[in-house]
Design an enzyme around this catalytic site. Structure first.
Site, PDB file in Angstrom:
ATOM      1  CE  LYS A   1      90.520  60.075  -3.747  1.00 54.12           C
ATOM      2  NZ  LYS A   1      91.073  61.199  -3.000  1.00 54.12           N
TER       3      LYS A   1
ATOM      4  CG  HIS B   1     100.327  32.266  -6.899  1.00 58.28           C
ATOM      5  ND1 HIS B   1     101.083  33.248  -7.493  1.00 58.28           N
ATOM      6  CD2 HIS B   1      99.978  31.394  -7.880  1.00 58.28           C
ATOM      7  CE1 HIS B   1     101.210  32.976  -8.787  1.00 58.28           C
ATOM      8  NE2 HIS B   1     100.540  31.857  -9.048  1.00 58.28           N
TER       9      HIS B   1
ATOM     10  N   GLY C   1      99.526  73.513  -9.894  1.00 57.41           N
ATOM     11  CA  GLY C   1      99.947  72.691  -8.761  1.00 57.41           C
ATOM     12  C   GLY C   1      99.916  71.210  -9.090  1.00 57.41           C
TER      13      GLY C   1
ATOM     14  CB  ALA D   1      90.636  62.025   5.989  1.00 60.69           C
TER      15      ALA D   1
HETATM   16  P1  FAD Z   1      87.743  69.415   7.505  1.00 60.70           P
HETATM   17  O1  FAD Z   1      87.375  68.166   6.831  1.00 60.70           O
HETATM   18  O2  FAD Z   1      88.127  70.580   6.690  1.00 60.70           O
HETATM   19  O3  FAD Z   1      86.515  69.765   8.436  1.00 60.70           O
HETATM   20  C1  FAD Z   1      86.467  70.931   9.185  1.00 60.70           C
HETATM   21  C2  FAD Z   1      85.017  71.242   9.475  1.00 60.70           C
HETATM   22  O4  FAD Z   1      84.963  72.310  10.385  1.00 60.70           O
HETATM   23  C3  FAD Z   1      84.239  71.693   8.230  1.00 60.70           C
HETATM   24  O5  FAD Z   1      83.088  70.924   8.121  1.00 60.70           O
HETATM   25  C4  FAD Z   1      83.906  73.143   8.511  1.00 60.70           C
HETATM   26  O6  FAD Z   1      82.637  73.547   8.010  1.00 60.70           O
HETATM   27  C5  FAD Z   1      83.875  73.147  10.044  1.00 60.70           C
HETATM   28  N1  FAD Z   1      84.126  74.443  10.621  1.00 60.70           N
HETATM   29  C6  FAD Z   1      85.156  75.285  10.371  1.00 60.70           C
HETATM   30  N2  FAD Z   1      85.037  76.394  11.122  1.00 60.70           N
HETATM   31  C7  FAD Z   1      83.910  76.241  11.836  1.00 60.70           C
HETATM   32  C8  FAD Z   1      83.252  77.043  12.797  1.00 60.70           C
HETATM   33  N3  FAD Z   1      83.736  78.236  13.181  1.00 60.70           N
HETATM   34  N4  FAD Z   1      82.099  76.595  13.330  1.00 60.70           N
HETATM   35  C9  FAD Z   1      81.585  75.387  12.938  1.00 60.70           C
HETATM   36  N5  FAD Z   1      82.165  74.600  12.056  1.00 60.70           N
HETATM   37  C10 FAD Z   1      83.312  75.010  11.519  1.00 60.70           C
HETATM   38  N6  FAD Z   1      92.701  63.269   2.634  1.00 60.70           N
HETATM   39  C11 FAD Z   1      92.905  61.934   2.697  1.00 60.70           C
HETATM   40  O7  FAD Z   1      93.347  61.433   3.735  1.00 60.70           O
HETATM   41  N7  FAD Z   1      92.617  61.125   1.626  1.00 60.70           N
HETATM   42  C12 FAD Z   1      92.151  61.616   0.462  1.00 60.70           C
HETATM   43  O8  FAD Z   1      91.908  60.864  -0.470  1.00 60.70           O
HETATM   44  C13 FAD Z   1      91.935  63.010   0.360  1.00 60.70           C
HETATM   45  N8  FAD Z   1      91.440  63.545  -0.780  1.00 60.70           N
HETATM   46  C14 FAD Z   1      91.185  64.879  -0.837  1.00 60.70           C
HETATM   47  C15 FAD Z   1      90.661  65.407  -2.003  1.00 60.70           C
HETATM   48  C16 FAD Z   1      90.373  66.749  -2.102  1.00 60.70           C
HETATM   49  C17 FAD Z   1      89.801  67.303  -3.372  1.00 60.70           C
HETATM   50  C18 FAD Z   1      90.578  67.585  -0.954  1.00 60.70           C
HETATM   51  C19 FAD Z   1      90.245  69.047  -1.014  1.00 60.70           C
HETATM   52  C20 FAD Z   1      91.113  67.075   0.210  1.00 60.70           C
HETATM   53  C21 FAD Z   1      91.426  65.716   0.281  1.00 60.70           C
HETATM   54  N9  FAD Z   1      91.967  65.153   1.438  1.00 60.70           N
HETATM   55  C22 FAD Z   1      92.216  63.812   1.496  1.00 60.70           C
HETATM   56  C23 FAD Z   1      92.274  65.972   2.625  1.00 60.70           C
HETATM   57  C24 FAD Z   1      91.165  65.803   3.675  1.00 60.70           C
HETATM   58  O9  FAD Z   1      89.939  66.183   3.113  1.00 60.70           O
HETATM   59  C25 FAD Z   1      91.480  66.628   4.894  1.00 60.70           C
HETATM   60  O10 FAD Z   1      92.761  66.284   5.379  1.00 60.70           O
HETATM   61  C26 FAD Z   1      90.456  66.375   5.985  1.00 60.70           C
HETATM   62  O11 FAD Z   1      89.170  66.700   5.545  1.00 60.70           O
HETATM   63  C27 FAD Z   1      90.798  67.180   7.228  1.00 60.70           C
HETATM   64  O12 FAD Z   1      89.869  66.892   8.204  1.00 60.70           O
HETATM   65  P2  FAD Z   1      89.501  67.939   9.327  1.00 60.70           P
HETATM   66  O13 FAD Z   1      88.400  67.312  10.125  1.00 60.70           O
HETATM   67  O14 FAD Z   1      90.707  68.404  10.012  1.00 60.70           O
HETATM   68  O15 FAD Z   1      88.929  69.223   8.559  1.00 60.70           O
HETATM   69  P1  AMP Z   2      99.961  70.436  -2.424  1.00 59.90           P
HETATM   70  O1  AMP Z   2     100.432  71.384  -1.351  1.00 59.90           O
HETATM   71  O2  AMP Z   2     100.493  69.035  -2.293  1.00 59.90           O
HETATM   72  O3  AMP Z   2      98.476  70.474  -2.600  1.00 59.90           O
HETATM   73  O4  AMP Z   2     100.568  70.953  -3.795  1.00 59.90           O
HETATM   74  C1  AMP Z   2     100.394  72.255  -4.266  1.00 59.90           C
HETATM   75  C2  AMP Z   2     101.444  72.511  -5.326  1.00 59.90           C
HETATM   76  O5  AMP Z   2     101.195  73.755  -5.947  1.00 59.90           O
HETATM   77  C3  AMP Z   2     102.869  72.563  -4.786  1.00 59.90           C
HETATM   78  O6  AMP Z   2     103.640  71.572  -5.412  1.00 59.90           O
HETATM   79  C4  AMP Z   2     103.335  73.977  -5.130  1.00 59.90           C
HETATM   80  O7  AMP Z   2     104.708  74.016  -5.527  1.00 59.90           O
HETATM   81  C5  AMP Z   2     102.440  74.340  -6.306  1.00 59.90           C
HETATM   82  N1  AMP Z   2     102.294  75.790  -6.509  1.00 59.90           N
HETATM   83  C6  AMP Z   2     102.037  76.726  -5.568  1.00 59.90           C
HETATM   84  N2  AMP Z   2     101.961  77.969  -6.128  1.00 59.90           N
HETATM   85  C7  AMP Z   2     102.187  77.815  -7.469  1.00 59.90           C
HETATM   86  C8  AMP Z   2     102.230  78.700  -8.597  1.00 59.90           C
HETATM   87  N3  AMP Z   2     102.033  80.014  -8.484  1.00 59.90           N
HETATM   88  N4  AMP Z   2     102.490  78.162  -9.828  1.00 59.90           N
HETATM   89  C9  AMP Z   2     102.686  76.839  -9.979  1.00 59.90           C
HETATM   90  N5  AMP Z   2     102.655  75.963  -8.954  1.00 59.90           N
HETATM   91  C10 AMP Z   2     102.401  76.428  -7.715  1.00 59.90           C
END
Ligand code: FAD
Ligand code: AMP
Length: 478
Positions: free
Chosen positions: A58, A451, A188, A327
């Site tokens: 973001k 508004h 994707g 998240a």
């Molecule tokens: P995570 O955030 O993956 O955290 C898991 C933690 O566990 C990590 O810090 C990891 O190091 C730790 N861990 C794992 N195994 C171990 C272990 N054995 N010992 C100690 N620590 C460990 N979601 C949204 O809602 N809004 C968004 O705008 C959004 N944007 C995103 C953009 C990107 C580029 C990506 C990649 C994801 C985005 N997401 C977004 C998804 C969001 O980041 C995840 O859904 C969220 O982080 C999941 O939270 P979590 O706590 O389950 O896991």
């Molecule tokens: P998301 O799961 O929302 O992050 O989206 C991932 C996207 O990647 C999905 O829409 C999948 O259909 C697409 N995807 C997965 N594998 C392939 C591939 N080999 N080529 C093109 N698109 C893919």
């Protein structure tokens, strides 16, 4: 440091750190195991979301959106800038600073709440014992009355397109380029692919997005997805549906991508490739066989509606369990589990889960889509309002998109709200609240909206459901 806790949380992403804070607030002796090492080589809390996910993406979307507006909109609204240039390293540094401030903030919150941060990699053993292995390989064992697995997810890698230095990267890698690739390919067209594709498109990259499915954003309401496709195309995102990537090969500083579409085999060359094909639960490495925790073949930990696993006192929350990888979904599960452990009441309303794609315009939705209601045979009615008819959107010079609401015909209850347009993520909030309160379309229609605001579009969409919209011609109803 003690070795016996009421609660040990493994993972400090938005699911785990929220669970730990809520558990500590409720008087439970709490520790959280986290192994993350950040870009600066330091241990960090916050997980994917704060370090390489929600927040950094973001931050870059904000910088690049402002740059895009300066390039394409300022002159129209009467602002002359002279020569405009971008400074990508400063954008990246700003993003890194935000990440450091927020992850440092979690550390402060842990201190303030008396939570022990066990630095290292945690592994769940039998009898709710947690083994923590530090970076110097020394291991220590802790026990807990309750364990919460919150180890999140990691990007899915495709064997056919292996990551390669900074040329073929996953989502985390695409947040750190300090110069703009001329040609970028994204595999994707999901939420992450579209957000990252937008970041680099706004900075001038030619962006091709290859998507295996024939349907664009299948989880989004069809009318909204159609509008999104039209707008993204007009921004120059070349989204190719029905294009399955079969492989990639790095030659020097470029990468050749091979894919199959309706016409057969095709190739394209790019300077950078982002693999954004989804994420997988990160669990196998965390749970030992002796812990005997049920999981499926994709690594999702089996849980009931209270996020409890097959072993009493062992819970799992966030991306590592079923449901959308969001998240706020994980955080709410964290609160629920902490409250249940402390003997209180806990509940997550999975039917009212907001979703957002932070492109421009943003796409945001909650509840059912029209295609879902049709397939479920629900007797519904739709109402909609285009931002082109909103005074505030006109004043902002940002009139693309619309609000669409769906109501149950018999009860008038709001079944879904779908927004594509300026500020959609914030605008959606009122529908989420309305659905949480079991609100009706009449409730929204009777609510006074200031508004001129973008929220009036939600009001008008509600009115339009039964032909009462003021600022558009309503369809005549027989
Ligand atoms: P995570 O955030 O993956 O955290 C898991 C933690 O566990 C990590 O810090 C990891 O190091 C730790 N861990 C794992 N195994 C171990 C272990 N054995 N010992 C100690 N620590 C460990 N979601 C949204 O809602 N809004 C968004 O705008 C959004 N944007 C995103 C953009 C990107 C580029 C990506 C990649 C994801 C985005 N997401 C977004 C998804 C969001 O980041 C995840 O859904 C969220 O982080 C999941 O939270 P979590 O706590 O389950 O896991
Ligand atoms: P998301 O799961 O929302 O992050 O989206 C991932 C996207 O990647 C999905 O829409 C999948 O259909 C697409 N995807 C997965 N594998 C392939 C591939 N080999 N080529 C093109 N698109 C893919």
């Amino acid at each position: 440091m003690s070795s016996n806790y009421d609660v040990i949380v493994i993972g400090a992403g938005p699911a785990g750190y929220v669970a730990a804070i809520r558990a500590a607030q409720l008087g439970l002796k709490t520790a959280c195991v986290e192994k993350w090492i950040n870009k600066q080589g330091k241990p960090a809390l916050g997980g994917t979301c704060l370090n390489v996910g929600c927040i950094p993406s973001k931050a870059l979307l904000e910088s690049t959106e402002l740059y895009d507006q300066a390039r394409h909109k300022f002159a129209d609204i009467g602002i002359q800038t002279g020569a405009l240039s971008m400074d990508v390293p400063t954008m990246i540094a700003r993003k890194d600073k935000i990440v450091q401030e927020l992850t440092g903030g979690i550390q402060q919150l842990f201190k303030a709440n008396g939570i022990d941060w066990l630095q290292g990699s945690g592994k769940l053993m039998a009898d709710k014992r947690v083994q923590v292995t530090a970076s110097d390989s020394s291991a220590q064992e802790y026990t807990a009355g309750n364990v919460i697995i919150a180890t999140g997810s990691v990007p899915i890698e495709l064997d056919a397109t292996p990551l390669h230095t900074d040329i073929v990267v996953d989502s985390a890698g695409a947040l750190d380029w300090e110069s703009v690739p001329e040609r970028l390919c994204v595999i994707g067209a999901g939420v992450i692919g579209l957000e990252l594709g937008s970041v680099w498109r706004r900075l001038g990259s030619e962006v091709v997005v290859l998507e295996a499915f024939d349907t664009f954003l299948p989880m989004v309401d069809t009318a909204v997805a159609r509008e999104a496709m039209k707008i993204f195309k007009s921004q120059g995102l070349d989204i190719r549906l029905g294009s399955r990537v079969m492989g990639s090969k790095v030659n020097g500083q470029e990468v050749e991508i091979s894919y199959k579409d309706a016409n057969g085999d095709a190739t394209l060359k790019a300077d950078k490739l982002i693999v954004a094909v989804g994420r997988r639960a990160y669990s196998n490495e965390v749970v030992s066989a002796e812990a005997n925790i049920g999981m499926d073949e994709r690594g999702l930990v089996h849980v009931n509606e209270h996020c409890e696993t097959n072993i009493p006192g062992v819970y799992a929350i966030g991306d590592v369990v079923r449901g959308p990888m969001l998240a706020h979904k994980g955080s709410e599960e964290g609160v629920m589990v902490a409250e249940l452990i402390s003997g209180g009441y806990g509940h997550v309303n999975y039917d009212v889960m907001p979703n957002v794609i932070y492109t421009h315009p943003e796409v945001a939705w909650v509840g059912k889509t029209e295609q879902q209601l049709k397939s479920e045979g629900v007797d519904y009615q739709a109402g909609s309002f285009p931002f082109a008819a909103s005074g505030r959107a006109k004043a902002k010079g940002d009139t693309g998109g619309m609000v669409k609401i769906l109501r149950d015909k018999a009860s008038d209850r709001l079944l879904g709200a779908h927004v594509i347009g300026p500020g959609a993520s914030e605008l959606l909030g009122q529908s989420v609240l309305a659905m949480e309160f079991d609100g009706t379309i009449e409730d929204i229609a009777r609510t006074i909206h200031a508004h001129p605001t973008l929220s009036e579009a939600m009001h008008e969409a509600a009115l339009s459901a039964d032909g009462r919209a003021i600022h558009i011609a309503n369809r005549r109803r027989s």
